[in-house]
Design a protein around this motif. Structure first.
Motif, mmCIF file in Angstrom:
data_model
loop_
_atom_site.group_PDB
_atom_site.id
_atom_site.type_symbol
_atom_site.label_atom_id
_atom_site.label_comp_id
_atom_site.label_asym_id
_atom_site.label_seq_id
_atom_site.Cartn_x
_atom_site.Cartn_y
_atom_site.Cartn_z
ATOM 1 N N PRO A 1 0.792 -1.234 0.000
ATOM 2 C CA PRO A 1 0.000 0.000 0.000
ATOM 3 C C PRO A 1 0.824 1.285 0.000
ATOM 4 N N ARG A 2 2.114 1.179 0.355
ATOM 5 C CA ARG A 2 2.909 2.399 0.535
ATOM 6 C C ARG A 2 3.924 2.487 -0.609
ATOM 7 N N THR A 3 3.596 3.248 -1.650
ATOM 8 C CA THR A 3 4.556 3.386 -2.750
ATOM 9 C C THR A 3 4.853 4.866 -2.969
ATOM 10 N N ALA A 4 5.806 5.115 -3.833
ATOM 11 C CA ALA A 4 6.138 6.499 -4.158
ATOM 12 C C ALA A 4 4.887 7.201 -4.675
ATOM 13 N N ASN A 5 4.688 8.433 -4.333
ATOM 14 C CA ASN A 5 3.530 9.227 -4.779
ATOM 15 C C ASN A 5 2.197 8.721 -4.249
ATOM 16 N N SER A 6 2.238 7.863 -3.239
ATOM 17 C CA SER A 6 0.991 7.353 -2.689
ATOM 18 C C SER A 6 0.792 7.959 -1.310
ATOM 19 N N THR A 7 -0.118 8.920 -1.204
ATOM 20 C CA THR A 7 -0.359 9.564 0.084
ATOM 21 C C THR A 7 -1.797 9.389 0.548
ATOM 22 N N VAL B 1 -0.003 12.031 -12.566
ATOM 23 C CA VAL B 1 0.505 12.285 -11.213
ATOM 24 C C VAL B 1 1.576 13.373 -11.267
ATOM 25 N N ALA B 2 2.462 13.279 -12.262
ATOM 26 C CA ALA B 2 3.530 14.281 -12.400
ATOM 27 C C ALA B 2 2.941 15.675 -12.617
ATOM 28 N N GLU B 3 1.806 15.716 -13.325
ATOM 29 C CA GLU B 3 1.155 17.011 -13.580
ATOM 30 C C GLU B 3 0.231 17.431 -12.433
ATOM 31 N N ASP B 4 0.195 16.613 -11.366
ATOM 32 C CA ASP B 4 -0.606 16.917 -10.187
ATOM 33 C C ASP B 4 -2.098 17.043 -10.512
ATOM 34 N N ARG B 5 -2.561 16.212 -11.464
ATOM 35 C CA ARG B 5 -3.986 16.240 -11.835
ATOM 36 C C ARG B 5 -4.825 15.526 -10.775
ATOM 37 N N ARG B 6 -6.096 15.919 -10.679
ATOM 38 C CA ARG B 6 -7.039 15.306 -9.753
ATOM 39 C C ARG B 6 -8.258 14.848 -10.510
#
Lengths: 238, 206
Positions: A79-85, A229-234
């Motif tokens: 469950p804990r990966t890079a970019n995973s908050t 994710v890199a573009e910080d899209r939601r």
């Protein structure tokens, strides 16, 4: 006539109900059916149990589904990966459940679920905290834990090409959990980069036989999750 | 360290490299040895990282980094991939460690701190199923604490699973009767090594 093709991702996920168990393919960003997940967010089903290797990244795809509080419980290995908050934040606050499963046991539990095998024994996790409370048996001196097969109400999977019977081929390491998840759900929903005519996929090369697939939707240009994710899209897109 | 591990990887074997430092091992395998790298997300025949600009988001390794595939590679799904691991078909796995005990127990997935998000991935499957487990790690933590311990205080990944430990100070074999120092880094003597190692070390008698 058999034709598993539906018009849109929205049509494909329309009957997913509150409380459903859903398997979602993908490993990291490779193979995640992101358009199907976004359609599920739009559709609104909640109280879901999701079986997936990871918990998504950024604020799109599975991470967005979790951020919208649609997921009651995650069954996953990492469950804990890079970019995973999103997941770690909710988990630390006690707002989402986690069943942590070793990755091979997860794949095998899904395979077993799809093959009508209710449970099996494996030495993986013996002598670790993940074996606590599980039935144990020793075979030829090898101690094993019992693990249950997993079945789902729905599987959401991404592939490269499909025909109207639901025969599938995948692309490189985007295959990962897709083929086993296709076998383990009552309703398997697949987004494919392209639909091809019957016979265009060499029968020797079919990876998922069509019998395991219920619905197909063509998404010719699926989003690249890492890029979003890199573009910080939601999602939903603002 | 990665170079020392690579020297112990013989010709013709199937190898799984863990995330992080173990990934470096592939760069040092001596010329003339043909080694096939397995990545558990579904590829046998992993090649080096692609040139910048040639990354394929659907071709990644277990650490989610872009990779290439070699000629003769094959892709497969997760259950087949872990059949290779759990069915004892992979010869060698190289993993990182938080702690290794003197009986070969490995702890490498969780510090067990309350509130931490536990993540295990394929580590428990690898130590349960791969024939030979190499660990590559710094000898001590950043705070100077020995990572080679009498018994692990962190949650275990597997019990009595490690065959050999490669650190910045030494190469240590895990034998049924204890830890045996096979090689030390230049300038290190056995007594120095024992001083920074919590577990009891043994010398080979030649």
């Amino acid at each position: 006539m058999i034709n598993k093709i539906v018009k849109s991702a929205a049509d494909a996920v329309a009957d997913i109900f509150d409380g459903a168990i859903i398997m979602i393919g993908g490993f990291g960003n490779a193979g995640t059916p992101i358009e199907l997940i976004h359609a599920l967010i739009d559709q609104g089903a909640k109280d879901l149990t999701v079986v997936s290797n990871n918990t998504g990244s950024g604020q799109v795809g599975l991470a967005a589904l979790i951020a919208h509080k649609r997921v009651r419980k995650m069954i996953c290995s990492f469950p804990r990966t890079a970019n995973s908050t999103v997941f770690p934040d909710l988990y630390t606050k006690g707002e989402i459940e986690l069943e942590l499963v070793p990755q091979g046991t997860l794949a095998e539990r899904i395979r077993a679920g799809g093959a009508g095998i209710p449970a099996f024994y494996t030495p993986t996790s013996v002598n670790t905290p993940l074996a606590e409370g599980k039935e144990k048996r020793t075979f030829d001196g090898l101690t094993c834990v019992m693990e249950y097969g997993i079945k789902a109400d729905f599987s959401l999977v991404k592939c490269e090409a499909a025909d109207r019977y639901g025969n599938l081929v995948y692309n490189k390491t985007a295959r990962n959990f897709g083929p086993v998840m296709c076998t383990a759900a009552d309703v398997t929903i697949v987004q494919t980069r392209k639909i091809v005519e019957l016979g265009e996929i060499d029968p020797e090369c079919v990876v998922t036989p069509g019998i395991f697939v219920k619905r197909l939707v063509e998404i010719p240009k699926p989003a690249d999750e890492a890029k979003l994710v890199a573009e910080d899209r939601r999602y939903p897109w603002s | 360290m990665a170079q020392k591990v690579a020297l112990d990887i013989p010709d013709g074997v199937y190898v799984n490299l863990g995330i992080g430092m173990p990934e470096l091992v592939a760069d040092y395998v001596p010329a003339g040895r043909e080694v096939i790298y397995h990545t558990e997300n579904g590829l046998l025949g992993m090649g080096p990282a692609p040139e910048v600009g040639k990354e394929d988001p659907e071709l990644i390794n277990a650490g989610k980094k872009s990779i290439t595939s070699i000629k003769g590679a094959c892709f497969f799904h997760h259950a087949d991939s872990f059949t290779m691991i759990r069915g004892r078909h992979i010869d060698i796995c190289v993993l990182g460690a938080l702690q290794v005990s003197q009986t070969g127990d490995l702890a490498n997935w969780s510090t067990g701190e309350p509130g931490a998000v536990p993540s295990v991935g394929g580590a428990m499957d690898l130590v349960a199923g791969v024939k030979t487990i190499f660990v590559i790690t710094q000898h001590t933590t950043k705070e100077g604490k020995s990572k080679i311990v009498e018994s692990c205080t962190y949650p275990l990944t597997g019990k009595a699973v490690v065959n050999c430990i490669y650190t910045n100070l030494a190469i240590i074999d895990v034998k049924p009767d204890g830890l045996f120092v096979r090689e030390m880094a230049p300038g290190i003597c056995f007594d120095d090594l024992q001083k920074v190692t919590e577990a009891r070390l043994n010398r080979y008698e030649y």
